[in-house]
Design a protein around this motif. Structure first.
Motif, PDB file in Angstrom:
ATOM      1  N   THR A  41       0.856  -1.180   0.000  1.00  0.00           N
ATOM      2  CA  THR A  41       0.000   0.000   0.000  1.00  0.00           C
ATOM      3  C   THR A  41       0.891   1.228   0.000  1.00  0.00           C
ATOM      4  OG1 THR A  41      -1.677  -1.192   1.236  1.00  0.00           O
ATOM      5  CG2 THR A  41      -1.845   1.210   1.228  1.00  0.00           C
ATOM      6  N   PHE A  43       1.173   5.444   0.043  1.00  0.00           N
ATOM      7  CA  PHE A  43       0.394   6.549   0.611  1.00  0.00           C
ATOM      8  C   PHE A  43       0.228   7.659  -0.428  1.00  0.00           C
ATOM      9  CE2 PHE A  43       0.031   9.965   4.034  1.00  0.00           C
ATOM     10  CZ  PHE A  43      -1.295   9.648   4.302  1.00  0.00           C
ATOM     11  N   ARG A  76      -5.823   5.313   3.304  1.00  0.00           N
ATOM     12  CA  ARG A  76      -4.447   4.809   3.425  1.00  0.00           C
ATOM     13  C   ARG A  76      -3.686   4.858   2.105  1.00  0.00           C
ATOM     14  NH1 ARG A  76      -7.110   2.713   7.525  1.00  0.00           N
ATOM     15  NH2 ARG A  76      -6.058   1.940   9.396  1.00  0.00           N
ATOM     16  N   ARG A 100       9.146  -2.374  -3.568  1.00  0.00           N
ATOM     17  CA  ARG A 100       9.647  -1.512  -2.480  1.00  0.00           C
ATOM     18  C   ARG A 100      10.244  -0.232  -3.051  1.00  0.00           C
ATOM     19  NH1 ARG A 100      11.421  -6.830   0.638  1.00  0.00           N
ATOM     20  NH2 ARG A 100       9.821  -6.738   2.254  1.00  0.00           N
ATOM     21  N   GLN A 103       7.377   1.964  -4.223  1.00  0.00           N
ATOM     22  CA  GLN A 103       6.733   2.623  -3.086  1.00  0.00           C
ATOM     23  C   GLN A 103       7.546   3.827  -2.626  1.00  0.00           C
ATOM     24  OE1 GLN A 103       6.164   0.288   0.548  1.00  0.00           O
ATOM     25  NE2 GLN A 103       4.943   1.946   1.422  1.00  0.00           N
ATOM     26  N   SER A 104       8.844   3.640  -2.469  1.00  0.00           N
ATOM     27  CA  SER A 104       9.682   4.733  -1.971  1.00  0.00           C
ATOM     28  C   SER A 104       9.718   5.895  -2.968  1.00  0.00           C
ATOM     29  CB  SER A 104      11.093   4.202  -1.696  1.00  0.00           C
ATOM     30  OG  SER A 104      11.840   5.160  -1.003  1.00  0.00           O
ATOM     31  N   GLU A 107       6.417   7.749  -2.708  1.00  0.00           N
ATOM     32  CA  GLU A 107       6.213   8.471  -1.445  1.00  0.00           C
ATOM     33  C   GLU A 107       7.269   9.536  -1.180  1.00  0.00           C
ATOM     34  OE1 GLU A 107       3.722   4.993   0.929  1.00  0.00           O
ATOM     35  OE2 GLU A 107       5.867   5.182   1.325  1.00  0.00           O
ATOM     36  N   THR A 108       8.512   9.257  -1.574  1.00  0.00           N
ATOM     37  CA  THR A 108       9.585  10.197  -1.207  1.00  0.00           C
ATOM     38  C   THR A 108      10.337  10.759  -2.414  1.00  0.00           C
ATOM     39  OG1 THR A 108      11.471   8.686  -1.095  1.00  0.00           O
ATOM     40  CG2 THR A 108       9.995   8.693   0.798  1.00  0.00           C
ATOM     41  N   ASP A 110      12.562   9.157  -4.002  1.00  0.00           N
ATOM     42  CA  ASP A 110      13.934   8.661  -3.936  1.00  0.00           C
ATOM     43  C   ASP A 110      13.927   7.255  -3.331  1.00  0.00           C
ATOM     44  OD1 ASP A 110      16.649   8.800  -4.228  1.00  0.00           O
ATOM     45  OD2 ASP A 110      17.003  10.128  -2.524  1.00  0.00           O
ATOM     46  N   VAL A 111      15.031   6.534  -3.480  1.00  0.00           N
ATOM     47  CA  VAL A 111      15.184   5.229  -2.821  1.00  0.00           C
ATOM     48  C   VAL A 111      16.440   5.300  -1.961  1.00  0.00           C
ATOM     49  CG1 VAL A 111      15.530   2.753  -3.128  1.00  0.00           C
ATOM     50  CG2 VAL A 111      14.083   4.010  -4.735  1.00  0.00           C
ATOM     51  N   LEU A 112      16.278   5.053  -0.691  1.00  0.00           N
ATOM     52  CA  LEU A 112      17.395   5.171   0.249  1.00  0.00           C
ATOM     53  C   LEU A 112      18.511   4.185  -0.102  1.00  0.00           C
ATOM     54  CD1 LEU A 112      18.252   6.646   2.857  1.00  0.00           C
ATOM     55  CD2 LEU A 112      17.283   4.721   4.133  1.00  0.00           C
TER      56      LEU A 112
ATOM     57  N   ASN B  24      22.221  10.070  -0.864  1.00  0.00           N
ATOM     58  CA  ASN B  24      20.929  10.490  -1.441  1.00  0.00           C
ATOM     59  C   ASN B  24      20.868  12.011  -1.346  1.00  0.00           C
ATOM     60  OD1 ASN B  24      20.344   7.598  -0.196  1.00  0.00           O
ATOM     61  ND2 ASN B  24      18.820   7.948  -1.764  1.00  0.00           N
ATOM     62  N   CYS B  90      11.181   8.729   6.600  1.00  0.00           N
ATOM     63  CA  CYS B  90      11.065   9.495   5.357  1.00  0.00           C
ATOM     64  C   CYS B  90      10.177  10.723   5.502  1.00  0.00           C
ATOM     65  CB  CYS B  90      10.546   8.595   4.239  1.00  0.00           C
ATOM     66  SG  CYS B  90       8.753   8.271   4.287  1.00  0.00           S
ATOM     67  N   ASN B  92       7.068  10.854   4.779  1.00  0.00           N
ATOM     68  CA  ASN B  92       6.021  10.901   3.745  1.00  0.00           C
ATOM     69  C   ASN B  92       5.125   9.678   3.653  1.00  0.00           C
ATOM     70  OD1 ASN B  92       6.374  13.439   2.301  1.00  0.00           O
ATOM     71  ND2 ASN B  92       8.404  12.645   1.835  1.00  0.00           N
ATOM     72  N   CYS B  93       5.493   8.581   4.293  1.00  0.00           N
ATOM     73  CA  CYS B  93       4.674   7.374   4.162  1.00  0.00           C
ATOM     74  C   CYS B  93       3.500   7.456   5.145  1.00  0.00           C
ATOM     75  CB  CYS B  93       5.520   6.128   4.427  1.00  0.00           C
ATOM     76  SG  CYS B  93       6.072   5.956   6.136  1.00  0.00           S
ATOM     77  N   TRP B  94       2.624   6.472   5.113  1.00  0.00           N
ATOM     78  CA  TRP B  94       1.431   6.504   5.979  1.00  0.00           C
ATOM     79  C   TRP B  94       1.837   6.491   7.455  1.00  0.00           C
ATOM     80  CZ3 TRP B  94      -0.952   3.077   9.493  1.00  0.00           C
ATOM     81  CH2 TRP B  94      -2.254   3.437   9.857  1.00  0.00           C
ATOM     82  N   GLU B 105       8.150   3.226   6.325  1.00  0.00           N
ATOM     83  CA  GLU B 105       8.257   2.195   5.285  1.00  0.00           C
ATOM     84  C   GLU B 105       9.522   2.326   4.436  1.00  0.00           C
ATOM     85  OE1 GLU B 105       5.781  -0.226   5.781  1.00  0.00           O
ATOM     86  OE2 GLU B 105       4.661   0.162   3.932  1.00  0.00           O
ATOM     87  N   ASN B 106      10.146   3.505   4.454  1.00  0.00           N
ATOM     88  CA  ASN B 106      11.204   3.762   3.466  1.00  0.00           C
ATOM     89  C   ASN B 106      12.567   4.053   4.081  1.00  0.00           C
ATOM     90  OD1 ASN B 106       9.294   3.610   1.241  1.00  0.00           O
ATOM     91  ND2 ASN B 106       8.492   5.559   2.005  1.00  0.00           N
ATOM     92  N   THR B 109      17.090  -0.117   4.507  1.00  0.00           N
ATOM     93  CA  THR B 109      17.496  -0.723   3.232  1.00  0.00           C
ATOM     94  C   THR B 109      17.509  -2.257   3.279  1.00  0.00           C
ATOM     95  OG1 THR B 109      19.796  -0.503   3.907  1.00  0.00           O
ATOM     96  CG2 THR B 109      18.900   1.269   2.542  1.00  0.00           C
ATOM     97  N   ARG B 144      26.746  10.191   8.241  1.00  0.00           N
ATOM     98  CA  ARG B 144      25.774  10.555   7.206  1.00  0.00           C
ATOM     99  C   ARG B 144      24.365  10.427   7.796  1.00  0.00           C
ATOM    100  NH1 ARG B 144      22.802   6.137   3.881  1.00  0.00           N
ATOM    101  NH2 ARG B 144      21.680   7.338   2.326  1.00  0.00           N
ATOM    102  N   PHE B 147      17.438  11.637   4.993  1.00  0.00           N
ATOM    103  CA  PHE B 147      16.166  12.336   5.289  1.00  0.00           C
ATOM    104  C   PHE B 147      16.389  13.414   6.366  1.00  0.00           C
ATOM    105  CE2 PHE B 147      14.554   7.959   4.086  1.00  0.00           C
ATOM    106  CZ  PHE B 147      14.015   8.326   2.863  1.00  0.00           C
TER     107      PHE B 147
END
Ligand SMILES: NC(=O)c1ccc[n+]([C@@H]2O[C@H](COP(=O)([O-])OP(=O)(O)OC[C@H]3O[C@@H](n4cnc5c(N)ncnc54)[C@H](O)[C@@H]3O)[C@@H](O)[C@H]2O)c1
Ligand SMILES: [Zn+2]
Ligand SMILES: [Zn+2]
Lengths: 142, 389
Positions: A41, A43, A76, A100, A103-104, A107-108, A110-112, B24, B90, B92-94, B105-106, B109, B144, B147
């Motif tokens: 899911t 957001f 949600r 994954r 999703q990132s 939502e953001t 970017d991907v960490l 990032n 992050c 920004n997620c739920w 959620e983010n 890694t 480092r 976010f």
């Protein structure tokens, strides 16, 4: 008891949990039933997403997948469900990682990435852990 | 740069590692000015959380100055004095939207490890094993911070480094225990553990209006700190029967809110300890839940128990009957630092929340292994060892 022995023993029950989960998967895999869908899911409201234009590597493997989007309850966001088509060459691991990352990105933006450069040294003991973390987004239950 | 590295179970050393890089666009690099030991590190040190690699840099409670910022960073600039939440989120997620930041959620890694273990993965943390993202920790000259707009907070001029440091983890964790434990004006609150986390939980309970706050431990110097700096009552579990004493001090009702700030290496006098330690050593249970059991038993009917202490796996003899029949709410969480740090800095500026006394030992980073030994063995009244890189 030497230190190495202690570490291995300590790891045992927790690692056993992971091994058990893998074993359950194998047993299930023997059944010919349809493969389970991978679902996350995100957001973001349903109307802002288009299944053909999801960001990230999901679009690169999209021809091997059936992707459905549905509004998640209670504000949600959106449920993204992925079924791997029969005869596809992508693995569950590819799909988990792609989902994954998608999703990132949604939502953001970017991907960490893991921190770096690494400060660790490879040893015999940490080889399995390094293998696992090199594929950190591919495993799990998703 | 110099950094404190995990070299194996109960083995630490200061070594030279590569300087961290921006990875990032939302990252910053912080020059660490203060970084401190946490009870959670002891679980890593002892090998109870078996996802460490030789060479990993420890540390997740810290403060410093931004020396480099990625192109997407908006809330900070080079030169800012910041305190950073231990958990990486992050924003920004739920889950972040619900202010449950450690469930982001983010921010991890490596979600596969904890998702397999626990069903779902919490977020990442600094210096807290590869199960929590394998992020290099703060016991180093530089770190480092991903976010950064979400997890780093500029410290107001009115708050000293010495005080602000603890907003990073102990104070936000303690506040969370009292807040999400549901402390209300007039409550009787009991806190197990008089380490930095327990002390901060006790102070939070008082500031949230609790009528009586009682902190339980066996270390006299820590209980003394509680009376002197936190303004709460104390109880030494080696000298008295905790259940009976709490019952008496709460009019027979039991505490309304019980906060556990001890964790999986809990200690107990007598047979219970031997039982749990043997089972833990034989790997029949991974954690020793001594304080949680006691909290559930002592808690008033319909009350709430908040588990701040860290647990990794399974426990034995969990009093499910008491939980169910007394109608208790049991809750736990890793710290949602981002939710509390701005408010805590504010209270620190007003003098409502003091933390300096927690730093019983201040050492150069080169002496960090010694600092951990003192912290682990509680030598010389050590409550927290602060390192200056
Ligand atoms: N939830 C989170 O995000 C979070 C954050 C920080 C720390 N923690 C955890 O909180 C716990 C406490 O952290 P800390 O830094 O204060 O640790 P600490 O080691 O300094 O303090 C723990 C205290 O508990 C006492 N204790 C041991 N057994 C006890 C018992 N049976 N009854 C009462 N007290 C007992 C010890 O004497 C010690 O004073 C640890 O498990 C740590 O991992 C959790
Ligand atoms: Zn901590
Ligand atoms: Zn998030």
């Amino acid at each position: 008891m030497n230190r190495t022995g202690k570490l291995l023993l300590t790891a045992a029950p927790i690692a056993a949990g992971a091994a058990a989960a893998v074993a359950v998967k194998r047993r299930r895999a023997r059944r010919p039933a349809a493969r389970r869908r991978h679902v996350v899911t995100v957001f973001k409201p349903r109307f802002e997403l288009e299944s053909t234009q999801l960001p990230g590597s999901l679009s690169e493997i999209a021809d091997q997948l059936e992707i459905t989007l549905a509004e998640a309850p209670g504000g949600r966001g959106t449920e993204i469900a992925v079924r791997i088509r029969d005869n596809a060459t992508v693995t569950d691991g590819h799909v988990r990682r792609a989902l994954r990352e998608t999703q990132s990105l949604i939502e953001t933006g970017d991907v960490l990435l893991p921190s770096g450069p690494p400060t660790t040294r490879p040893t015999l003991l940490n080889r399995p852990l390094q293998m696992a973390t090199q594929h950190g987004r591919e495993g799990g239950l998703l | 740069m110099r950094a404190l590295q995990w070299e194996g179970v109960n083995k630490l050393a200061v070594g030279t590692v590569p300087d961290p890089e921006l990875r990032n666009p939302g990252d910053v690099i912080v020059r660490v000015t203060r970084t401190v030991t946490c009870g959670s590190d002891l679980h890593l040190l002892g090998g109870y959380i078996p996802f460490m690699e030789k060479g990993d840099v420890l540390g997740h409670e810290f403060l410093g100055e931004i020396v480099e910022a990625g192109p997407d960073v908006r809330n900070h600039r080079v030169g800012d004095r910041v305190v950073v939440s231990s958990f990486i989120s992050c924003g920004n997620c739920w889950y972040c939207d619900q202010k449950l930041y450690s469930l982001c959620e983010n921010g991890n890694t490596n979600p596969a490890i904890t998702e397999t273990l626990w069903g779902h993965a919490p977020s990442g943390c600094f210096g807290y094993s590869h199960a929590m993202g394998g992020n290099a920790g703060s016991h180093a000259e530089y770190i480092r911070v991903p976010f950064a707009d979400v997890g780093a907070f500029t410290v107001p001029d009115a708050v000293s480094d010495e005080r602000a440091l603890f907003a990073s983890d102990s104070a936000s964790t303690g506040w969370m225990g009292a807040d999400l434990g549901g402390v209300k004006p007039g409550d009787v609150v009991a806190v197990w553990g008089a380490g930095a986390v327990g002390q901060m939980a006790a102070r939070a309970a008082t500031l949230l209006g609790a009528a009586r706050v009682i902190v339980i431990d066996r270390l006299e110097n820590r209980l003394q700190q509680v009376e002197q700096h936190i303004g709460a009552e104390t109880l030494n579990y080696e000298q008295t029967d905790v259940g009976g004493e709490l019952r008496e001090r709460s009019g027979g009702r039991g505490p309304d809110v019980c906060i556990e700030a001890v964790g999986m290496e809990a200690h107990a006098p007598g047979a219970q300890f031997a039982y749990d330690q043997i089972k833990q050593q034989l790997r029949l249970q991974t954690d020793r839940p001594i304080a949680v059991r006691e909290a559930i038993h002592a808690c008033r009917k319909g009350g709430s128990v908040f588990v701040l202490g860290v647990y990794a796996g399974f426990v034995d003899k969990f009093p499910l009957g008491a939980l169910m029949n007394k109608g208790l709410t049991v809750r736990g969480a890793q710290m949602h630092g981002q939710r509390y740090i701005p408010m805590l800095l504010d209270r620190m500026a007003k003098g409502e929340l003091v933390t300096e006394h927690l730093a019983t030992h201040v050492l150069p980073l080169d002496r960090a292994p010694e600092g951990y030994r003192m912290f682990k063995e509680k030598e010389d009244g050590c409550v927290r060892a602060v390192f200056l890189p």
